[in-house]
Each structure stands twice: as structure tokens, then as C-alpha cells.
Motif scaffolding. Structure first.
Motif, mmCIF file in Angstrom:
data_model
loop_
_atom_site.group_PDB
_atom_site.id
_atom_site.type_symbol
_atom_site.label_atom_id
_atom_site.label_comp_id
_atom_site.label_asym_id
_atom_site.label_seq_id
_atom_site.Cartn_x
_atom_site.Cartn_y
_atom_site.Cartn_z
ATOM 1 N N PRO A 1 27.570 -7.501 78.323
ATOM 2 C CA PRO A 1 28.879 -7.513 79.059
ATOM 3 C C PRO A 1 28.316 -7.400 80.469
ATOM 4 N N ILE A 2 28.994 -8.308 81.479
ATOM 5 C CA ILE A 2 28.666 -8.202 82.819
ATOM 6 C C ILE A 2 29.384 -6.945 83.448
ATOM 7 N N THR A 3 28.789 -5.945 84.306
ATOM 8 C CA THR A 3 29.598 -4.695 84.758
ATOM 9 C C THR A 3 28.687 -4.559 85.973
ATOM 10 N N VAL A 4 29.288 -3.433 86.675
ATOM 11 C CA VAL A 4 28.586 -2.919 87.930
ATOM 12 C C VAL A 4 27.223 -2.057 87.609
ATOM 13 N N THR A 5 26.328 -1.817 88.409
ATOM 14 C CA THR A 5 25.130 -1.200 87.994
ATOM 15 C C THR A 5 25.929 0.594 87.862
ATOM 16 N N GLY A 6 25.634 1.002 86.813
ATOM 17 C CA GLY A 6 25.881 2.398 86.382
ATOM 18 C C GLY A 6 27.712 2.366 85.794
ATOM 19 N N GLY A 7 28.086 1.152 85.781
ATOM 20 C CA GLY A 7 29.314 0.725 85.311
ATOM 21 C C GLY A 7 29.695 0.905 83.824
ATOM 22 N N HIS A 8 30.879 0.449 83.217
ATOM 23 C CA HIS A 8 31.270 0.601 81.956
ATOM 24 C C HIS A 8 30.131 -0.287 81.053
ATOM 25 N N CYS A 9 29.708 0.396 80.106
ATOM 26 C CA CYS A 9 28.663 -0.065 79.159
ATOM 27 C C CYS A 9 27.291 -0.622 80.118
ATOM 28 N N TRP A 10 26.831 -0.063 81.176
ATOM 29 C CA TRP A 10 25.814 -0.657 81.867
ATOM 30 C C TRP A 10 24.486 -0.459 80.911
ATOM 31 N N TYR A 11 24.433 0.377 80.001
ATOM 32 C CA TYR A 11 23.345 0.391 79.261
ATOM 33 C C TYR A 11 23.081 -0.868 78.250
ATOM 34 N N MET A 12 24.124 -1.631 78.206
ATOM 35 C CA MET A 12 24.023 -2.799 77.525
ATOM 36 C C MET A 12 23.019 -3.961 78.131
ATOM 37 N N LEU B 1 31.696 -15.159 77.544
ATOM 38 C CA LEU B 1 31.146 -14.205 78.436
ATOM 39 C C LEU B 1 32.209 -13.038 78.599
ATOM 40 N N LYS B 2 31.639 -11.847 78.717
ATOM 41 C CA LYS B 2 32.492 -10.627 78.796
ATOM 42 C C LYS B 2 32.183 -9.972 80.045
ATOM 43 N N VAL B 3 33.325 -9.728 80.973
ATOM 44 C CA VAL B 3 33.273 -9.051 82.270
ATOM 45 C C VAL B 3 33.952 -7.724 82.203
ATOM 46 N N MET B 4 33.209 -6.696 82.672
ATOM 47 C CA MET B 4 34.173 -5.412 82.725
ATOM 48 C C MET B 4 34.873 -5.257 83.914
ATOM 49 N N TYR C 1 35.500 -4.809 89.710
ATOM 50 C CA TYR C 1 35.176 -6.143 90.485
ATOM 51 C C TYR C 1 36.332 -6.807 91.132
ATOM 52 N N PRO C 2 36.231 -7.454 92.540
ATOM 53 C CA PRO C 2 37.578 -8.280 92.890
ATOM 54 C C PRO C 2 37.558 -9.595 92.129
ATOM 55 N N ALA C 3 38.530 -10.148 92.069
ATOM 56 C CA ALA C 3 38.924 -11.530 91.537
ATOM 57 C C ALA C 3 37.735 -12.447 91.720
ATOM 58 N N ALA C 4 37.230 -12.547 92.985
ATOM 59 C CA ALA C 4 36.330 -13.532 93.234
ATOM 60 C C ALA C 4 35.061 -13.464 92.544
ATOM 61 N N LEU C 5 34.582 -12.271 92.172
ATOM 62 C CA LEU C 5 33.179 -11.951 91.284
ATOM 63 C C LEU C 5 33.553 -12.295 89.846
ATOM 64 N N ILE C 6 34.752 -12.061 89.297
ATOM 65 C CA ILE C 6 35.055 -12.271 88.053
ATOM 66 C C ILE C 6 35.263 -13.802 88.081
ATOM 67 N N ARG C 7 35.557 -14.446 89.206
ATOM 68 C CA ARG C 7 35.797 -15.862 89.061
ATOM 69 C C ARG C 7 34.402 -16.497 88.855
ATOM 70 N N VAL C 8 33.286 -15.818 89.369
ATOM 71 C CA VAL C 8 31.970 -16.570 89.447
ATOM 72 C C VAL C 8 31.478 -16.750 87.732
ATOM 73 N N ALA C 9 31.806 -15.852 87.028
ATOM 74 C CA ALA C 9 31.591 -15.790 85.618
ATOM 75 C C ALA C 9 32.466 -16.947 84.982
ATOM 76 N N VAL C 10 33.876 -16.946 85.516
ATOM 77 C CA VAL C 10 34.663 -18.107 84.950
ATOM 78 C C VAL C 10 34.085 -19.550 85.265
ATOM 79 N N GLU C 11 33.501 -19.502 86.503
ATOM 80 C CA GLU C 11 32.799 -20.850 86.784
ATOM 81 C C GLU C 11 31.663 -21.140 85.901
ATOM 82 N N VAL D 1 35.988 -16.888 78.568
ATOM 83 C CA VAL D 1 35.910 -15.567 79.041
ATOM 84 C C VAL D 1 36.550 -14.326 78.930
ATOM 85 N N ALA D 2 35.975 -13.235 78.354
ATOM 86 C CA ALA D 2 36.911 -12.015 78.131
ATOM 87 C C ALA D 2 36.629 -11.116 79.100
#
Ligand code: ZN
Length: 404
Positions: free
Chosen positions: A136-147, A172-175, A193-203, A212-213
Motif C-alpha cells: 500500500p502507498i502510504t506516508v513515511t511512518g503512516g498506516h501500514c508503513w512496514y509493508m 494500487l492501494k493508497v492509504m 494525502y491531498p487529492a493531488a497525490l492520490i491522483r498520481v496513483a490514479v494516473e 485504485v483502492a
């Protein structure tokens, strides 16, 4: 070629019921679905009196490889990858033993979900067809970072997304928000994440796997995920510091967009209700009913693999989750729909599976009785076919926990 007959055939499409029907199967594909006699002759005929045939069940949200014993400081797991993969295979077997023939794994480590997915397709392991999100795509130290999917800015989100896709991820999965399972990280009522960064994964997904989930609890994170154009919003609890706070206007916007919501309704509802109190659990379930009333396309997904308040969401307990939808006021026909055809569509495999239709994969189950009359009949499995291959699993007991 073989014909499977039953008193009732549910195609998965809303309201489509064939009394005394039959399905013609050639290898891994469905050739025809219709009333008795419509398929002509076949060398093999299975006549299931007193049974119902329906599409194999779909779990849109699982974690076959969640290890609850991950050290929160180091991110190290008590299990090595070899043992974890074996447990994932056992979880896959348990999942299919509950009639689940397609499951979307929304996060794990080391790309083991891809190894397992391919092993199932090759016949090396018994399980449902798997769709794997990998890290899952997550911020540093964020939800499930250890994956292993940490990314904080546009180039790094793009990189993690591309690496996942290069490895062979199906989605793709985004937290989009924090979560409750990673103490010390971002809480569930905060957006990550702001919408703009989630949109990067969608792109990045758009060019290849398309779906994308987004894991989203906080209202702001739900809004961001919606704005970014994700395919499915997971959980969608409207979680604030004051608990779940339903946002009717946001729900309306979700319904209008056609975005699917997987509220991760699971079978531990009653145990949790007894443990943490009726009020918060009933409020949560009331929100699920409100989303349905708003016209949101809800799908079944259990988040199996995760433990809540020490309660393990068991991999073979899928039907209990459906019974919680019934508790929320959903009718049985609608529950069958959200557990089959609609969940398959949400996962991006609606043209391949999720309904009994000519040309689709022969992913189907037969149960004694009729789940339209009694939902619990979904537990009375007589037959489970994954791509036409029989994988019925009865009376197999293991002591392995779903969550390690
Ligand atoms: Zn999850």
C-alpha cells in the motif's frame, strides 16, 4: 463439457432467478446458462436436487498476509517470508472453503501476494483467484508503513506505484487516511494525502491496471479520494475525533460519481458490539445503511487478516459479514448481488467473473437450500468451482490464525 443442474440458479444479476436451471461448462468457461434442457447433451451431468447454483463469492478486501506481530518500532515481523507465504496459502484455502472464488488482497509485504496469486493460477495452491495490490502507498511512518510502500511526494508516489506495477500488481492501494492498526502513526481521523497525490496513483494505474483502492476513514480523506478519482473507497467510516460522523452531502457526491464503497462489513460485528458497546457499532452500521439509501454502490469485503480489539477476522467467516448487511436492513437478493457481480465490477473483473453468463469464467458455487430464503444457506456448500476446477474443502481443521 459438463452440465450442472439445480432447483434454482441465481445469475448474480439483480432479480435474475432461473427455476430448475442448468449451467453448461467447458473447461474453465461457462458456455450457457438457462432452464433445464437448454444446454442440450453433455458427457457429464451433475443434478443437484434441493440446491441453488450461484456465482462464486467475491471478497473485495482481504489481507492474506497480515502479520499482527510486526514490531511497531522496527517494522520487523516475527515471521520470515517463507513461513508467511505458507500461512497466506492456508488463508487462501480457508477463503475458498467459504465459497469465495475471487479475492482482492489490499496490502501485504514482499510481493508475496503475487507469488501466491500465480501459484493458485498454476494449481500449486488451493485458493480463490487473487487480485493483488502488493505494497500500500502510504506516508513515511503512516498506516501500514512496514509493508514497504512509503512515499511522501509526487515523484516517490509515482515511483512506488510504478514499482508495484512492474512487479505485477493488479491494482494500487493508497492509504488516504491513517488507520487504527499502526499505533504511533497517523490516526484514522486524519488525512494522509491531498487529492493531488492520490491522483498520481490514479494516473499511474490508468495506463495499465486501471483500478485504485483508497483506504479512507476521515471525511477529508474520503473527499480527497473521491476528488482524485479512485475506483473504490475502503472503510468510508467518516471517522472524526468524536467517532463516526456521517456526511450526507459527501455521501451524495460519492453516489453521483459512481465510485464503489467497500465498507468492510465483517463477521466480528456482534462480538465487537459485546466488547466495545452497542452504540458505536450500531452508529457505524447505521452509516452503512445510510450510504445504501444515498444510492452508493456498496460491495462486500471483510478486511480479513486484520484483528480488531484482539478479535481475529477469520478468513473462512465471509458469510457472517453478509449476515451483518442483513442486520443493516439489506434484502437477501441485494446481498447476493453486492457479494458477487457488483464486487467483481468494483475490482475491475466484472467482464471476467461475478455472474453466471456465457463466456465468463466458471467460478461458481452450489449450496443446499436457497440463500434468497435463508442467507445462512450460503454456508451449506456442496460445490466450489474456481475456473471450473473443483476446490471444495470440507472438514479440514487447522489451528493457524489468519493474522499470524
Ligand atoms: Zn485493509
Amino acid at each position: 463439457m459438463r452440465i450442472i443442474r439445480a432447483d434454482t440458479v441465481l445469475t448474480g444479476r439483480p432479480g435474475e432467478v432461473i427455476a430448475d436451471g442448468e449451467v453448461l461448462i467447458d473447461g474453465s468457461r461457462i458456455l450457457s446458462v438457462g432452464p433445464r434442457g437448454s444446454a442440450g447433451e453433455a458427457p457429464e451431468v451433475l443434478d443437484l436436487r434441493g440446491h441453488t447454483l450461484l456465482p462464486g463469492l467475491v471478497d473485495a478486501h482481504v489481507h492474506l498476509g497480515f502479520d499482527a506481530r510486526v514490531d511497531r518500532v522496527t517494522g520487523r515481523s516475527a515471521e520470515n517470508d517463507g513461513r508467511l507465504l505458507l500461512r497466506m496459502a492456508e488463508n487462501a484455502r480457508k477463503l475458498v472453503s467459504a465459497g469465495v472464488t475471487t479475492a482482492r488482497d489490499l496490502g501485504g509485504r514482499s510481493f508475496l501476494d503475487l507469488t501466491l496469486r500465480d501459484a493458485v493460477e498454476d494449481g500449486l495452491a488451493v485458493g480463490p483467484h487473487l487480485l493483488a495490490a502488493t505494497r500500500p502507498i502510504t506516508v513515511t511512518g503512516g498506516h501500514c508503513w512496514y509493508m514497504g510502500g512509503e512515499a511522501d511526494d509526487e515523484p516517490s508516489v509515482r515511483r512506488v506505484a510504478r514499482e508495484n506495477l512492474r512487479a505485477g500488481a493488479d491494482c494500487l492501494k493508497v492509504m488516504a487516511s491513517g488507520g487504527e492498526m499502526s499505533p504511533g502513526s497517523v490516526p484514522s481521523w486524519r488525512a494522509q494525502y491531498p487529492a493531488a497525490l492520490i491522483r498520481v496513483a490514479v494516473e499511474e494505474a490508468a495506463a495499465r491496471v486501471e483500478t485504485v483502492a483508497a483506504h479512507a476513514h476521515a471525511p477529508e480523506s474520503i473527499r480527497n479520494a473521491l476528488e482524485a478519482g479512485v475506483t473504490t473507497i475502503e472503510h468510508c467510516t467518516f471517522h472524526t475525533t468524536q467517532g463516526p460522523a456521517y456526511d450526507a452531502r459527501l455521501a451524495e457526491a460519492i453516489a453521483e460519481s459512481g465510485t464503489y464503497v467497500c465498507p468492510t462489513v465483517h463477521g466480528q460485528f456482534w462480538n465487537l458490539r459485546a466488547l466495545i458497546g452497542a452504540e458505536p457499532m450500531d452508529r457505524w452500521l447505521g452509516n452503512v445503511a445510510a450510504m445504501r439509501a444515498a444510492g452508493i454502490k456498496l460491495v462486500a469485503g471483510t478486511d480479513t487478516g486484520f484483528a480488531i480489539a484482539g478479535l481475529d477476522k477469520r478468513t473462512d467467516d465471509y458469510v457472517s459479514g453478509l449476515e451483518v448487511f442483513a442486520e443493516a436492513g439489506f434484502g437477501n437478493a441485494e446481498i447476493v448481488e453486492l457479494a458477487t457481480v457488483r464486487a467483481a465490477e468494483a475490482c475491475g473483473v466484472g467482464t471476467e467473473t461475478g455472474s453466471l453468463e456465457a463466456g465468463k469464467r466458471a467460478d461458481l458455487i452450489a449450496v443446499r437450500g436457497n440463500p434468497l430464503d435463508r442467507l445462512a444457506d450460503l454456508r451449506e456448500l456442496e460445490l466450489v468451482l474456481v475456473s471450473g476446477r473443483s476446490v471444495g474443502q470440507r472438514h479440514v481443521d487447522t489451528v493457524t490464525s489468519s493474522v499470524g
